[in-house]
Write an enzyme that holds these catalytic residues in place. Structure first.
Site, PDB file in Angstrom:
ATOM      1  N   ASP A  43       9.557 -31.597 -23.233  1.00  0.00           N
ATOM      2  CA  ASP A  43       8.194 -31.442 -22.739  1.00  0.00           C
ATOM      3  C   ASP A  43       7.963 -32.649 -21.843  1.00  0.00           C
ATOM      4  OD1 ASP A  43       5.474 -31.548 -22.253  1.00  0.00           O
ATOM      5  OD2 ASP A  43       4.874 -31.057 -24.301  1.00  0.00           O
ATOM      6  N   THR A  98      16.799 -28.428 -19.158  1.00  0.00           N
ATOM      7  CA  THR A  98      15.769 -28.777 -20.122  1.00  0.00           C
ATOM      8  C   THR A  98      14.561 -27.852 -20.004  1.00  0.00           C
ATOM      9  OG1 THR A  98      14.499 -30.318 -18.743  1.00  0.00           O
ATOM     10  CG2 THR A  98      16.481 -31.181 -19.823  1.00  0.00           C
ATOM     11  N   SER A 103       8.205 -30.962  -4.617  1.00  0.00           N
ATOM     12  CA  SER A 103       6.815 -31.068  -4.220  1.00  0.00           C
ATOM     13  C   SER A 103       6.349 -29.683  -3.764  1.00  0.00           C
ATOM     14  CB  SER A 103       6.665 -32.113  -3.108  1.00  0.00           C
ATOM     15  OG  SER A 103       5.331 -32.243  -2.698  1.00  0.00           O
ATOM     16  N   LYS A 150       0.466 -32.803  -6.219  1.00  0.00           N
ATOM     17  CA  LYS A 150       1.572 -32.795  -5.264  1.00  0.00           C
ATOM     18  C   LYS A 150       1.439 -33.908  -4.228  1.00  0.00           C
ATOM     19  CE  LYS A 150       3.936 -29.349  -6.963  1.00  0.00           C
ATOM     20  NZ  LYS A 150       5.249 -29.609  -7.604  1.00  0.00           N
ATOM     21  N   THR A 206       9.086 -17.073  -6.748  1.00  0.00           N
ATOM     22  CA  THR A 206       9.302 -17.630  -8.083  1.00  0.00           C
ATOM     23  C   THR A 206       8.241 -17.062  -9.023  1.00  0.00           C
ATOM     24  OG1 THR A 206       7.845 -19.523  -7.708  1.00  0.00           O
ATOM     25  CG2 THR A 206      10.141 -19.745  -7.004  1.00  0.00           C
ATOM     26  N   ASN A 241      11.548 -30.528 -11.558  1.00  0.00           N
ATOM     27  CA  ASN A 241      11.124 -29.202 -11.142  1.00  0.00           C
ATOM     28  C   ASN A 241       9.974 -28.646 -11.971  1.00  0.00           C
ATOM     29  OD1 ASN A 241      11.555 -26.295 -10.071  1.00  0.00           O
ATOM     30  ND2 ASN A 241      11.935 -26.105 -12.278  1.00  0.00           N
ATOM     31  N   TYR A 286      -3.964 -28.823  -8.007  1.00  0.00           N
ATOM     32  CA  TYR A 286      -2.538 -28.720  -7.681  1.00  0.00           C
ATOM     33  C   TYR A 286      -2.182 -29.642  -6.516  1.00  0.00           C
ATOM     34  CZ  TYR A 286       1.968 -26.380  -6.854  1.00  0.00           C
ATOM     35  OH  TYR A 286       3.308 -26.084  -6.698  1.00  0.00           O
TER      36      TYR A 286
END
Length: 282
Positions: free
Chosen positions: A57, A34, A135, A153, A184, A84, A149
């Site tokens: 979304d 997705t 996480s 988390k 990433t 994710n 952030y």
């Protein structure tokens, strides 16, 4: 149950989500991949008989429900949910706008909550499932420039820890994954939003911090493809771990936090232990 499972992966258009979806397909599983833009997801993953690409979304509960319905219509079940999708609003707390702070929470905390809320009825009905929440070490240890952030988390950590015993009676497991620094796209302009400098007192540190992080992009030690393979392995266990510190740096971070907590708890042990009503010890 067959060893072939149905994986539902959010944020599967780029970054770690692509690696997780590819690893699941390579292991012989079916994947519901997705993302907000299905063209990007399809381009990243290509075509596969066991792949369903669905628009999602994560900030939209309606999108989440529609995506889950599409997944169950196609494959009949959802065995592994991987929360994710996320983004990164960076900056000193006073310079992050209230709107951006809320946006961070909406995507990175309420996003997984929305998707999990939509998936749980299907998992309860089949009396099995695994909810994976990506996480971060930022959910274990806070640091400057990461207030928004880390808030999201840390919220993920508390939510999943509390959800785990609620869903365990239905055969549903949970797993918190706490990556350290992986190569990433999190630090790319597509994922990271830096707060606009507005306060002179922070100006020099802001410039230095942004430069340091931008120089790190693409040089992180962690290999997301190896992390994806590890998640496939862990998800296949009868009892997946409730927490997985991903990366040597993550293990070090968790161990240091544990030592710090013990030290802090012990520092005022006598004072802390003498706060009960007097009649409690009579």
């Amino acid at each position: 149950m067959s060893t072939k499972k149905v994986w539902f992966v959010t944020g599967a258009g780029r970054g770690m989500g692509v690696d997780i979806a590819k690893a699941a397909l390579a292991a012989g599983h079916a994947v519901v991949a997705t993302g907000r833009n299905t063209d990007i997801v399809t381009k990243a993953l290509g075509a596969h008989d066991d792949l369903l690409v669905v628009k999602l979304d994560v900030t939209s509960p309606a999108d989440a429900q529609a995506a889950v319905t599409a997944a169950v219509d196609r494959f009949g079940r959802i065995d592994v949910l991987v929360n994710n999708a996320g983004n990164f609003y960076a900056g000193f707390f006073e310079e992050i706008s209230p709107q951006d702070f809320r946006s961070q929470i909406e995507t990175t905390l309420f996003g997984p909550i929305n998707v999990t809320r939509a998936v749980l009825p299907a998992m309860r009905a089949q009396r099995s499932g695994l909810i994976v929440a990506i996480s971060s070490t930022a959910g274990i240890v806070g640091q400057e420039f990461c207030t928004a952030y880390a808030t999201a988390k840390f919220g993920i950590e508390g939510w999943i820890e509390s959800l785990s015993p609620e869903v365990a009676p239905f055969g549903i497991h949970t797993m918190l994954v706490e990556p350290g620094f992986f190569r990433t796209e999190l630090l790319t302009p597509e994922s990271t939003n830096f707060a606009e400098p507005a306060i002179d007192d922070y100006a020099a540190r802001t410039k230095q911090t942004i430069a340091a992080w931008q120089s790190m992009n693409g040089l992180q030690t962690g290999d997301p493809a190896k992390l994806a393979d590890a998640l496939i392995q862990l998800a296949g266990q009868d009892e997946p771990p409730q927490r997985f510190a991903a990366g040597a740096d993550a293990v070090t971070t968790v161990e240091q936090k544990a030592r710090n907590l013990l030290t802090q708890a012990g520092a005022y042990r006598e004072l802390s232990s003498n706060l009960a009503h007097d009649d409690a010890t009579a």
